[in-house]
Scaffold this active site. Sequence first.
Site, PDB file in Angstrom:
ATOM      1  N   LYS A 141       0.815  -1.229   0.000  1.00 54.42           N
ATOM      2  CA  LYS A 141       0.000   0.000   0.000  1.00 54.42           C
ATOM      3  C   LYS A 141       0.845   1.274   0.000  1.00 54.42           C
ATOM      4  O   LYS A 141       0.333   2.361  -0.268  1.00 54.42           O
ATOM      5  CB  LYS A 141      -1.010   0.024   1.147  1.00 54.42           C
ATOM      6  CG  LYS A 141      -0.465  -0.355   2.493  1.00 54.42           C
ATOM      7  CD  LYS A 141      -1.568  -0.866   3.389  1.00 54.42           C
ATOM      8  CE  LYS A 141      -1.073  -1.797   4.465  1.00 54.42           C
ATOM      9  NZ  LYS A 141      -0.821  -3.154   4.076  1.00 54.42           N
ATOM     10  N   VAL A 168      -5.727  -2.771  -0.197  1.00 52.38           N
ATOM     11  CA  VAL A 168      -6.762  -2.590   0.834  1.00 52.38           C
ATOM     12  C   VAL A 168      -7.718  -3.779   0.802  1.00 52.38           C
ATOM     13  O   VAL A 168      -8.223  -4.147  -0.254  1.00 52.38           O
ATOM     14  CB  VAL A 168      -7.569  -1.281   0.595  1.00 52.38           C
ATOM     15  CG1 VAL A 168      -8.642  -1.114   1.672  1.00 52.38           C
ATOM     16  CG2 VAL A 168      -6.649  -0.065   0.584  1.00 52.38           C
ATOM     17  N   LYS A 240      -3.979   2.830   4.404  1.00 52.10           N
ATOM     18  CA  LYS A 240      -5.106   2.375   3.577  1.00 52.10           C
ATOM     19  C   LYS A 240      -6.071   3.538   3.306  1.00 52.10           C
ATOM     20  O   LYS A 240      -6.621   3.666   2.205  1.00 52.10           O
ATOM     21  CB  LYS A 240      -5.827   1.221   4.271  1.00 52.10           C
ATOM     22  CG  LYS A 240      -5.000  -0.054   4.239  1.00 52.10           C
ATOM     23  CD  LYS A 240      -5.584  -1.121   5.137  1.00 52.10           C
ATOM     24  CE  LYS A 240      -4.774  -2.409   5.018  1.00 52.10           C
ATOM     25  NZ  LYS A 240      -5.031  -3.325   6.137  1.00 52.10           N
TER      26      LYS A 240
HETATM   27  N1  LIG Z   1       0.750 -10.855   4.259  1.00 52.80           N
HETATM   28  C1  LIG Z   1      -0.460 -10.384   3.948  1.00 52.80           C
HETATM   29  O1  LIG Z   1      -1.459 -11.019   4.262  1.00 52.80           O
HETATM   30  C2  LIG Z   1      -0.607  -9.078   3.198  1.00 52.80           C
HETATM   31  C3  LIG Z   1      -1.894  -8.624   2.900  1.00 52.80           C
HETATM   32  C4  LIG Z   1      -2.044  -7.452   2.136  1.00 52.80           C
HETATM   33  C5  LIG Z   1      -0.927  -6.757   1.741  1.00 52.80           C
HETATM   34  N2  LIG Z   1       0.322  -7.206   2.078  1.00 52.80           N
HETATM   35  C6  LIG Z   1       1.488  -6.440   1.636  1.00 52.80           C
HETATM   36  O2  LIG Z   1       2.216  -7.226   0.697  1.00 52.80           O
HETATM   37  C7  LIG Z   1       3.611  -6.957   0.826  1.00 52.80           C
HETATM   38  C8  LIG Z   1       4.354  -8.272   1.051  1.00 52.80           C
HETATM   39  O3  LIG Z   1       3.905  -8.899   2.231  1.00 52.80           O
HETATM   40  P1  LIG Z   1       4.553 -10.301   2.694  1.00 52.80           P
HETATM   41  O4  LIG Z   1       3.694 -10.801   3.795  1.00 52.80           O
HETATM   42  O5  LIG Z   1       4.822 -11.161   1.507  1.00 52.80           O
HETATM   43  O6  LIG Z   1       5.949  -9.792   3.290  1.00 52.80           O
HETATM   44  P2  LIG Z   1       7.271 -10.662   3.540  1.00 52.80           P
HETATM   45  O7  LIG Z   1       6.925 -12.103   3.690  1.00 52.80           O
HETATM   46  O8  LIG Z   1       8.022  -9.971   4.621  1.00 52.80           O
HETATM   47  O9  LIG Z   1       8.085 -10.522   2.169  1.00 52.80           O
HETATM   48  C9  LIG Z   1       8.635  -9.326   1.731  1.00 52.80           C
HETATM   49  C10 LIG Z   1       9.589  -9.644   0.603  1.00 52.80           C
HETATM   50  O10 LIG Z   1      10.118  -8.413   0.088  1.00 52.80           O
HETATM   51  C11 LIG Z   1      11.523  -8.529  -0.016  1.00 52.80           C
HETATM   52  N3  LIG Z   1      12.104  -7.185   0.054  1.00 52.80           N
HETATM   53  C12 LIG Z   1      12.018  -6.247   1.028  1.00 52.80           C
HETATM   54  N4  LIG Z   1      12.683  -5.133   0.675  1.00 52.80           N
HETATM   55  C13 LIG Z   1      13.198  -5.369  -0.556  1.00 52.80           C
HETATM   56  C14 LIG Z   1      13.994  -4.625  -1.442  1.00 52.80           C
HETATM   57  N5  LIG Z   1      14.408  -3.376  -1.154  1.00 52.80           N
HETATM   58  N6  LIG Z   1      14.358  -5.197  -2.618  1.00 52.80           N
HETATM   59  C15 LIG Z   1      13.961  -6.447  -2.939  1.00 52.80           C
HETATM   60  N7  LIG Z   1      13.204  -7.204  -2.139  1.00 52.80           N
HETATM   61  C16 LIG Z   1      12.835  -6.673  -0.953  1.00 52.80           C
HETATM   62  C17 LIG Z   1      11.931  -9.424   1.112  1.00 52.80           C
HETATM   63  O11 LIG Z   1      13.218  -9.949   0.860  1.00 52.80           O
HETATM   64  P3  LIG Z   1      13.902 -11.042   1.827  1.00 52.80           P
HETATM   65  O12 LIG Z   1      13.236 -12.336   1.469  1.00 52.80           O
HETATM   66  O13 LIG Z   1      15.320 -11.033   1.434  1.00 52.80           O
HETATM   67  O14 LIG Z   1      13.613 -10.588   3.211  1.00 52.80           O
HETATM   68  C18 LIG Z   1      10.815 -10.480   1.017  1.00 52.80           C
HETATM   69  O15 LIG Z   1      11.105 -11.418   0.020  1.00 52.80           O
HETATM   70  C19 LIG Z   1       3.763  -5.953   1.965  1.00 52.80           C
HETATM   71  O16 LIG Z   1       3.867  -4.651   1.428  1.00 52.80           O
HETATM   72  C20 LIG Z   1       2.480  -6.128   2.754  1.00 52.80           C
HETATM   73  O17 LIG Z   1       2.118  -4.947   3.471  1.00 52.80           O
HETATM   74  C21 LIG Z   1       0.486  -8.354   2.782  1.00 52.80           C
END
Ligand SMILES: NC(=O)c1ccc[n+]([C@@H]2O[C@H](COP(=O)([O-])OP(=O)(O)OC[C@H]3O[C@@H](n4cnc5c(N)ncnc54)[C@H](OP(=O)(O)O)[C@@H]3O)[C@@H](O)[C@H]2O)c1
Length: 367
Positions: A141, A168, A240
């Site tokens: 977001k 969102v 959001k």
């Molecule tokens: N989880 C949910 O249910 C959910 C729901 C809605 C929205 N979101 C949004 O979706 C996004 C991802 O969520 P997630 O749960 O998948 O998070 P996550 O498991 O923490 O994964 C984040 C990924 O981004 C990578 N990353 C971070 N900074 C980076 C950079 N500068 N360059 C390249 N890669 C980078 C991390 O690398 P490493 O593997 O090396 O750490 C990891 O692979 C977030 O913005 C979150 O707010 C998540």
Amino acid sequence: VTFDLVLVGFGNVARRFVSLLHEQRAELQRDYRVETRVVGIATKRHGQVYAPNGVNVQNLLRLFASRSSTTPPYVLAGFSRTSRSTVDFIRDAVRRSGAAARDGRLVVVETTTLDVTRGQPAIDHIKVALAGGAHVVTANKGPVAFAYWTLSRAARRARRQFLFEGAVMDGIPIFNLVRETLPLVKVRGFRGVVNSTTNFILTAIEQGQPYEAALAEMQERGIAEADPSLDVDGWDAAAKTAALANVLLGARLTPRTVERQGITPTIAKRAIEARSKGRRVKLVVRARRKGSQVVARVAPDELAEQDLLAGLEGQQNAIILQTDLLEEIAIVQRGGSLTQTAYALLSDLVTIARAPAPVRRPSRATR
Ligand SMILES: NC(=O)c1ccc[n+]([C@@H]2O[C@H](COP(=O)([O-])OP(=O)(O)OC[C@H]3O[C@@H](n4cnc5c(N)ncnc54)[C@H](OP(=O)(O)O)[C@@H]3O)[C@@H](O)[C@H]2O)c1
């Protein structure tokens, strides 16, 4: 058509997106003539990989699932650890996928971590992807909360799409709903409950559970953000709100310009007292036009029992859009999951495949 995908971030959401693509591949092919191939992946700590003929992502997911080797899956899958920045990786990957970019078949999928102070570096990731001719879909977001106008202008100039349905309420259609199904309707404002962790805490408190225990449960279940202050201090809700206000109301807000009040353990007394009077305390977001401006706030509100938002239990979310022609439209999310977030990315991909999609330009309140 085969779409080439570059995944920027390969965490929970991106991995579920890739497995969902695999599960839905027959339907995608049959109903939309879409096939996909992942040609690049960038992470923060585990390196990057680019393979013009496709990365074997199913094998990569198997490596993650089996954990049978002491060598990390990224190494086995050929990721290289480099000092190259993610922005440079994207620029290079997009250039090397030049034919797909020219044909509008290249999509950068941005799922890096939310940065609630500036939306970076995700904004730069998206800018460089669009400049190179890729479409962008994201569940992050930050970019839409901080840079919606800049990025949508960049997308228009590049004749590419910038889509963010997962920003969102996961895969529940909000942006799609307004863009695709409400021609001519003006959204005048909205109210909602959009943060699952705080709604869960408030519901648990009413049932006598301590605040800290409820928060710990959300962390254990992986629902709370890694840094839970993003939830309880209202930052996630403010991000959001800014995203919704920017897109639906033509605002120029950022999470910092949304008036914000979160919840602390002292909310317990108020929530229990309200409940005993048949009322409920919820962390409510709201935004509305005020003259040429849009004002928005996040705060705990005491709601009457018959208010739709008062009925939300546990992790449930809802948004009520206030419109001119259809009055109020409410959309409720009864349960959220990674699959729903991954579905949001998938639905954005289908939107691109169906292009040219209608581009809705909301009237700008704050030029
Ligand atoms: N989880 C949910 O249910 C959910 C729901 C809605 C929205 N979101 C949004 O979706 C996004 C991802 O969520 P997630 O749960 O998948 O998070 P996550 O498991 O923490 O994964 C984040 C990924 O981004 C990578 N990353 C971070 N900074 C980076 C950079 N500068 N360059 C390249 N890669 C980078 C991390 O690398 P490493 O593997 O090396 O750490 C990891 O692979 C977030 O913005 C979150 O707010 C998540």
